[in-house]
Design a protein around this motif. Structure first.
Motif, PDB file in Angstrom:
ATOM      1  N   LEU A 114       0.489  -1.066   0.217  1.00  0.00           N
ATOM      2  CA  LEU A 114       0.047   0.332  -0.223  1.00  0.00           C
ATOM      3  C   LEU A 114       0.679   1.559   0.180  1.00  0.00           C
ATOM      4  O   LEU A 114       1.848   1.804   0.711  1.00  0.00           O
ATOM      5  CB  LEU A 114      -1.025   0.663   1.311  1.00  0.00           C
ATOM      6  CG  LEU A 114      -2.177   1.310   1.531  1.00  0.00           C
ATOM      7  CD1 LEU A 114      -2.692   1.599   0.829  1.00  0.00           C
ATOM      8  CD2 LEU A 114      -2.401   1.182   2.487  1.00  0.00           C
ATOM      9  N   VAL A 126       1.194   5.239   0.571  1.00  0.00           N
ATOM     10  CA  VAL A 126       0.426   6.228   1.191  1.00  0.00           C
ATOM     11  C   VAL A 126       1.085   7.308   0.681  1.00  0.00           C
ATOM     12  O   VAL A 126       1.262   8.074   0.438  1.00  0.00           O
ATOM     13  CB  VAL A 126       0.165   6.323   2.812  1.00  0.00           C
ATOM     14  CG1 VAL A 126      -0.614   6.787   3.123  1.00  0.00           C
ATOM     15  CG2 VAL A 126      -0.583   5.077   3.233  1.00  0.00           C
ATOM     16  N   THR A 133      -2.196  -1.009  -4.162  1.00  0.00           N
ATOM     17  CA  THR A 133      -3.129  -0.247  -3.947  1.00  0.00           C
ATOM     18  C   THR A 133      -2.541   1.334  -3.234  1.00  0.00           C
ATOM     19  O   THR A 133      -1.326   1.036  -3.122  1.00  0.00           O
ATOM     20  CB  THR A 133      -4.623  -0.576  -2.877  1.00  0.00           C
ATOM     21  OG1 THR A 133      -3.534  -0.743  -1.950  1.00  0.00           O
ATOM     22  CG2 THR A 133      -4.876  -1.702  -3.365  1.00  0.00           C
ATOM     23  N   THR A 134      -3.936   1.951  -3.279  1.00  0.00           N
ATOM     24  CA  THR A 134      -2.810   3.567  -2.655  1.00  0.00           C
ATOM     25  C   THR A 134      -4.027   3.997  -1.641  1.00  0.00           C
ATOM     26  O   THR A 134      -5.437   3.118  -1.763  1.00  0.00           O
ATOM     27  CB  THR A 134      -2.487   4.657  -3.971  1.00  0.00           C
ATOM     28  OG1 THR A 134      -4.307   4.131  -4.451  1.00  0.00           O
ATOM     29  CG2 THR A 134      -1.756   4.378  -4.583  1.00  0.00           C
ATOM     30  N   ALA A 135      -3.412   4.827  -1.169  1.00  0.00           N
ATOM     31  CA  ALA A 135      -4.854   5.673   0.900  1.00  0.00           C
ATOM     32  C   ALA A 135      -3.756   7.072   0.104  1.00  0.00           C
ATOM     33  O   ALA A 135      -2.522   7.348   0.352  1.00  0.00           O
ATOM     34  CB  ALA A 135      -4.533   4.431   1.813  1.00  0.00           C
ATOM     35  N   GLU A 136      -4.856   7.723   0.247  1.00  0.00           N
ATOM     36  CA  GLU A 136      -4.488   9.472   0.788  1.00  0.00           C
ATOM     37  C   GLU A 136      -4.521  10.013   1.987  1.00  0.00           C
ATOM     38  O   GLU A 136      -5.557   9.525   2.788  1.00  0.00           O
ATOM     39  CB  GLU A 136      -5.397   9.894  -0.203  1.00  0.00           C
ATOM     40  CG  GLU A 136      -5.233   9.744  -2.146  1.00  0.00           C
ATOM     41  CD  GLU A 136      -5.615  10.502  -2.789  1.00  0.00           C
ATOM     42  OE1 GLU A 136      -6.129  12.047  -2.568  1.00  0.00           O
ATOM     43  OE2 GLU A 136      -5.962  10.430  -4.210  1.00  0.00           O
ATOM     44  N   GLN A 155     -11.634   5.988   5.482  1.00  0.00           N
ATOM     45  CA  GLN A 155     -10.919   5.092   4.801  1.00  0.00           C
ATOM     46  C   GLN A 155      -9.655   4.484   4.374  1.00  0.00           C
ATOM     47  O   GLN A 155      -9.351   3.668   4.367  1.00  0.00           O
ATOM     48  CB  GLN A 155     -11.685   5.507   3.075  1.00  0.00           C
ATOM     49  CG  GLN A 155     -11.864   4.844   2.268  1.00  0.00           C
ATOM     50  CD  GLN A 155     -12.263   5.325   1.196  1.00  0.00           C
ATOM     51  OE1 GLN A 155     -13.111   6.379   1.082  1.00  0.00           O
ATOM     52  NE2 GLN A 155     -11.874   4.341  -0.733  1.00  0.00           N
ATOM     53  N   ALA A 156      -8.939   5.775   4.494  1.00  0.00           N
ATOM     54  CA  ALA A 156      -7.279   5.331   4.359  1.00  0.00           C
ATOM     55  C   ALA A 156      -6.874   4.461   5.611  1.00  0.00           C
ATOM     56  O   ALA A 156      -6.525   4.169   5.624  1.00  0.00           O
ATOM     57  CB  ALA A 156      -6.686   6.461   4.135  1.00  0.00           C
ATOM     58  N   ALA A 159      -7.394   1.325   5.140  1.00  0.00           N
ATOM     59  CA  ALA A 159      -6.578   0.463   4.616  1.00  0.00           C
ATOM     60  C   ALA A 159      -5.677  -0.071   4.713  1.00  0.00           C
ATOM     61  O   ALA A 159      -4.961  -0.789   4.943  1.00  0.00           O
ATOM     62  CB  ALA A 159      -6.976   1.407   3.223  1.00  0.00           C
TER      63      ALA A 159
END
Length: 349
Positions: A62, A64, A206-209, A242-243, A246
């Motif tokens: 992941l 970030v 995947t990515t998270a912000e 949500q982040a 994740a």
């Protein structure tokens, strides 16, 4: 027993960089920049390009990202009643139309002064001089919001070491910037393109912000020789549910959480230190990460090459080791990597 930070001196993080290696423009395309890959606990180094990233990470990893958006926060104008030019750099919003700013010439701009921009379309009244040398400023303007006025009158606040004016304003903005409020770009994110994100998704990455608005700390050099005496300026951050979920899910499933940039790293480590886990949170952080820090949130770091004796270099040294970091920088200089905001990057896993 004194802490490891207490034993550290600013000069422990010094190195010499030839002027020619300070990047003046970004790579084109962005992901054509070079990428020095490093392994924690090992001296091995591998040379790649940023577009190789999908092959260097693993499915389930992941990334970030800090989705802050840089404001055109540099204003050029004059002091009311005088022809002498002046400059303001907006750093942090305190309340509607009230901002903490840097001012030039700082000693000539005093509480009670009014500065004019755009022929008076925007006026800035100096409320007070802050302990850190900045100014608290109240803005008044004709029509619209201050942000809309900045879009018309403001300039992108490029770092002083970027002397070329060949770059475009959008060059100093990540392709995923959303939340406006920064006085500087989270530069590790400048290497990403939408095509690269598509390839990362195809590779199972995947990515998270999150958001951290970059403020005065980016512009403040370490003055004190004893590292522990350096005061960090606080910056506003936010991590949504949500982040946070994740990140927790990635940890549960055995994936790696990789911070894109020191700002993402500082945010994650600040939240983990405060709550003992990554959770939805917002607030101010002045976390100062130096060698001796125990990392609780991140498993990897993507970052650019930073200025000598900077808090950013100290953070990288905390994650990878000071001697290892300086050795990697020496190799990067020898191999003609490009440095600083528009320069190349490192991946540390």
């Amino acid at each position: 027993m004194p802490s490891e930070r207490a034993l550290m001196k600013k000069s422990d993080f010094s190195y010499h960089l030839p002027q020619r290696l300070i990047a003046q423009t970004p790579a084109s395309p962005r992901d054509a920049s070079r990428l020095l890959c490093l392994r924690r606990g090992s001296e091995e180094m591998h040379h790649h390009h940023f577009f190789d990233l999908p092959t260097l990470l693993q499915p389930g990893d992941l990334l970030v990202l800090n989705n802050t958006k840089v404001l055109p926060a540099r204003l050029l104008g004059r002091k009311e009643g005088m022809q002498r030019s002046c400059e303001l750099l907006l750093l942090q919003e305190r309340e509607t139309d009230v901002w903490e700013c840097l001012a030039k010439p700082g000693k000539r701009i005093r509480p009670g002064d009014t500065l004019l921009f755009g022929g008076g379309v925007l006026q800035a009244y100096i409320l007070e001089t802050l302990p850190n040398g900045g100014k608290l400023v109240r803005f008044s303007h004709r029509g619209g919001t201050l942000y809309e006025v900045l879009d018309t009158l403001g300039e992108m606040p490029l770092p002083p070491y970027i002397e070329s004016r060949q770059s475009r304003p959008e060059d100093y903005q990540t392709v995923y910037a959303k939340q406006r409020g920064s006085a500087a770009a989270p530069t590790a994110g400048l290497h990403f393109t939408q095509d690269l994100f598509a390839r990362l998704r195809d590779a199972g990455i995947t990515t998270a912000e999150l958001t951290l608005h970059v403020g005065l700390g980016t512009f403040r050099p370490v003055q004190e020789e004893e590292v522990e005496n350096h005061p960090m300026h606080s910056e506003w951050y936010e991590i949504g549910e949500q982040a946070a979920e994740a990140i927790r899910r990635t940890k549960r499933q055995g994936g790696r959480v990789i911070a894109v940039g020191t700002t993402s790293c500082r945010t994650l480590e600040a939240v983990a230190a405060q709550y003992g886990e990554i959770r939805a949170a917002s607030g101010e952080t002045d976390i100062f990460i130096t060698p001796g820090h125990t990392f609780k949130a991140i498993d990897g770091l993507l970052t650019n090459f930073h200025l000598p004796e900077s808090t950013l270099l100290m953070l990288v040294s905390a994650f990878y080791g000071r001697e290892n970091t300086l050795r990697a920088y020496s190799v990067a200089i020898e191999q003609q990597y490009r440095f600083y905001s528009f320069g190349d990057a490192m991946l540390i896993l």
